[in-house]
Motif scaffolding. Structure first.
Motif, PDB file in Angstrom:
ATOM      1  N   UNK A   1       0.831  -1.207   0.000  1.00 28.08           N
ATOM      2  CA  UNK A   1       0.000   0.000   0.000  1.00 28.08           C
ATOM      3  C   UNK A   1       0.863   1.253   0.000  1.00 28.08           C
ATOM      4  N   UNK A   2       1.931   1.244   0.790  1.00 25.69           N
ATOM      5  CA  UNK A   2       2.826   2.397   0.839  1.00 25.69           C
ATOM      6  C   UNK A   2       3.453   2.662  -0.528  1.00 25.69           C
ATOM      7  N   UNK A   3       3.878   1.621  -1.220  1.00 24.22           N
ATOM      8  CA  UNK A   3       4.472   1.786  -2.548  1.00 24.22           C
ATOM      9  C   UNK A   3       3.454   2.345  -3.537  1.00 24.22           C
ATOM     10  N   UNK A   4       2.212   1.908  -3.411  1.00 28.55           N
ATOM     11  CA  UNK A   4       1.157   2.443  -4.287  1.00 28.55           C
ATOM     12  C   UNK A   4       0.921   3.924  -4.022  1.00 28.55           C
ATOM     13  N   UNK A   5       0.915   4.294  -2.740  1.00 27.88           N
ATOM     14  CA  UNK A   5       0.701   5.700  -2.376  1.00 27.88           C
ATOM     15  C   UNK A   5       1.841   6.559  -2.904  1.00 27.88           C
ATOM     16  N   UNK A   6       3.075   6.084  -2.740  1.00 28.99           N
ATOM     17  CA  UNK A   6       4.229   6.855  -3.209  1.00 28.99           C
ATOM     18  C   UNK A   6       4.207   6.981  -4.729  1.00 28.99           C
ATOM     19  N   UNK A   7       3.923   5.888  -5.434  1.00 32.22           N
ATOM     20  CA  UNK A   7       3.925   5.960  -6.901  1.00 32.22           C
ATOM     21  C   UNK A   7       2.802   6.856  -7.421  1.00 32.22           C
ATOM     22  N   UNK A   8       1.643   6.820  -6.780  1.00 30.28           N
ATOM     23  CA  UNK A   8       0.547   7.702  -7.195  1.00 30.28           C
ATOM     24  C   UNK A   8       0.890   9.159  -6.901  1.00 30.28           C
ATOM     25  N   UNK A   9       1.534   9.418  -5.766  1.00 31.03           N
ATOM     26  CA  UNK A   9       1.924  10.792  -5.424  1.00 31.03           C
ATOM     27  C   UNK A   9       2.939  11.343  -6.405  1.00 31.03           C
ATOM     28  N   UNK A  10       3.943  10.538  -6.715  1.00 31.66           N
ATOM     29  CA  UNK A  10       4.973  10.982  -7.666  1.00 31.66           C
ATOM     30  C   UNK A  10       4.357  11.214  -9.044  1.00 31.66           C
ATOM     31  N   UNK A  11       3.484  10.333  -9.463  1.00 31.89           N
ATOM     32  CA  UNK A  11       2.820  10.503 -10.756  1.00 31.89           C
ATOM     33  C   UNK A  11       1.982  11.766 -10.814  1.00 31.89           C
ATOM     34  N   UNK A  12       1.239  12.039  -9.744  1.00 39.33           N
ATOM     35  CA  UNK A  12       0.409  13.249  -9.703  1.00 39.33           C
ATOM     36  C   UNK A  12       1.271  14.503  -9.707  1.00 39.33           C
ATOM     37  N   UNK A  13       2.395  14.464  -8.980  1.00 37.26           N
ATOM     38  CA  UNK A  13       3.275  15.639  -8.950  1.00 37.26           C
ATOM     39  C   UNK A  13       3.919  15.890 -10.309  1.00 37.26           C
ATOM     40  N   UNK A  14       4.401  14.834 -10.954  1.00 37.04           N
ATOM     41  CA  UNK A  14       5.007  15.005 -12.277  1.00 37.04           C
ATOM     42  C   UNK A  14       3.990  15.508 -13.295  1.00 37.04           C
ATOM     43  N   UNK A  15       2.792  14.965 -13.233  1.00 29.40           N
ATOM     44  CA  UNK A  15       1.746  15.421 -14.149  1.00 29.40           C
ATOM     45  C   UNK A  15       1.424  16.887 -13.911  1.00 29.40           C
ATOM     46  N   UNK A  16       1.321  17.291 -12.650  1.00 31.74           N
ATOM     47  CA  UNK A  16       1.024  18.693 -12.336  1.00 31.74           C
ATOM     48  C   UNK A  16       2.142  19.604 -12.805  1.00 31.74           C
ATOM     49  N   UNK A  17       3.399  19.181 -12.620  1.00 38.91           N
ATOM     50  CA  UNK A  17       4.533  19.995 -13.057  1.00 38.91           C
ATOM     51  C   UNK A  17       4.561  20.173 -14.572  1.00 38.91           C
ATOM     52  N   UNK A  18       4.111  19.161 -15.303  1.00 42.71           N
ATOM     53  CA  UNK A  18       4.107  19.262 -16.761  1.00 42.71           C
ATOM     54  C   UNK A  18       2.886  19.997 -17.301  1.00 42.71           C
ATOM     55  N   UNK A  19       1.755  19.865 -16.628  1.00 45.07           N
ATOM     56  CA  UNK A  19       0.505  20.406 -17.164  1.00 45.07           C
ATOM     57  C   UNK A  19       0.229  21.844 -16.708  1.00 45.07           C
ATOM     58  N   UNK A  20       0.733  22.245 -15.541  1.00 48.57           N
ATOM     59  CA  UNK A  20       0.445  23.586 -15.023  1.00 48.57           C
ATOM     60  C   UNK A  20       0.867  24.705 -15.976  1.00 48.57           C
ATOM     61  N   UNK A  21       2.068  24.665 -16.592  1.00 51.30           N
ATOM     62  CA  UNK A  21       2.391  25.728 -17.560  1.00 51.30           C
ATOM     63  C   UNK A  21       1.410  25.782 -18.734  1.00 51.30           C
ATOM     64  N   UNK A  22       0.974  24.630 -19.189  1.00 45.09           N
ATOM     65  CA  UNK A  22      -0.014  24.612 -20.282  1.00 45.09           C
ATOM     66  C   UNK A  22      -1.336  25.215 -19.831  1.00 45.09           C
ATOM     67  N   UNK A  23      -1.713  24.935 -18.600  1.00 49.23           N
ATOM     68  CA  UNK A  23      -2.955  25.487 -18.070  1.00 49.23           C
ATOM     69  C   UNK A  23      -2.864  27.001 -17.904  1.00 49.23           C
ATOM     70  N   UNK A  24      -1.708  27.503 -17.462  1.00 45.94           N
ATOM     71  CA  UNK A  24      -1.511  28.950 -17.322  1.00 45.94           C
ATOM     72  C   UNK A  24      -1.610  29.629 -18.686  1.00 45.94           C
ATOM     73  N   UNK A  25      -0.960  29.052 -19.689  1.00 50.29           N
ATOM     74  CA  UNK A  25      -1.007  29.632 -21.035  1.00 50.29           C
ATOM     75  C   UNK A  25      -2.430  29.599 -21.577  1.00 50.29           C
ATOM     76  N   UNK A  26      -3.128  28.491 -21.370  1.00 50.04           N
ATOM     77  CA  UNK A  26      -4.515  28.387 -21.840  1.00 50.04           C
ATOM     78  C   UNK A  26      -5.392  29.447 -21.186  1.00 50.04           C
ATOM     79  N   UNK A  27      -5.212  29.623 -19.884  1.00 48.77           N
ATOM     80  CA  UNK A  27      -6.012  30.611 -19.163  1.00 48.77           C
ATOM     81  C   UNK A  27      -5.700  32.024 -19.635  1.00 48.77           C
ATOM     82  N   UNK A  28      -4.432  32.316 -19.847  1.00 46.38           N
ATOM     83  CA  UNK A  28      -4.054  33.651 -20.334  1.00 46.38           C
ATOM     84  C   UNK A  28      -4.602  33.908 -21.731  1.00 46.38           C
TER      85      UNK A  28
END
Length: 138
Positions: free
Chosen positions: A3-30
């Motif tokens: 369970x701990x490994x699943x939580x860590x892998x999901x957290x890392x995946x969500x963080x990487x996705x947010x780091x990649x998608x947030x600039x695109x979202x900012x540009x889209x909003x602007x």
């Protein structure tokens, strides 16, 4: 996986996705929020920083009236790449990550909950001898 490994892998995946998608979202909003600025008296009056402009030449103070063209209004973007270029050039790379903390606060727990629940239910279906149901549904 534990369970701990699943939580860590999901957290890392969500963080990487947010780091990649947030600039695109900012540009889209602007791009969606940009307004066409015409050089008319209303623009300077609408901008709180440009209601009037004071400057001094050392001998006397000068105040320019409201009909001066506002320079603080929204920059015009002609497209996505132009928006990336202008935002990073005039505001810095960090401004592409405006809104990252709330995105992480929402995305990480939701992703952890989703993937941990999904894996747990999938394993329970498989262990309960519903292998055919597990492969069909999940």
């Amino acid at each position: 996986l534990t369970l701990f490994q699943r939580i860590v892998s999901a957290s890392v995946g969500a963080m990487l996705t947010s780091l990649l998608v947030t600039p695109l979202d900012v540009v889209k909003t602007r791009l969606q929020a940009q307004a066409r600025v015409e050089s008319n008296p209303k623009n300077a009056a609408q901008c709180p920083r440009c209601a009037y402009i004071n400057f001094s030449n050392g001998l006397m103070d000068h105040t320019l009236p409201r009909y001066v063209v506002c320079t603080h209004t929204v920059r015009h973007f002609t497209g996505t790449l132009d928006a990336f270029y202008k935002i990073t050039r005039y505001e810095g790379v960090a401004s592409l990550y405006n809104g990252l903390p709330p995105t992480l606060l929402m995305a990480v727990p939701a992703t952890v909950l989703y993937f941990a629940t999904y894996d747990k239910l999938r394993l329970q279906f498989e262990q309960a001898n519903y292998g055919w149901m597990s492969s069909a549904l999940l």
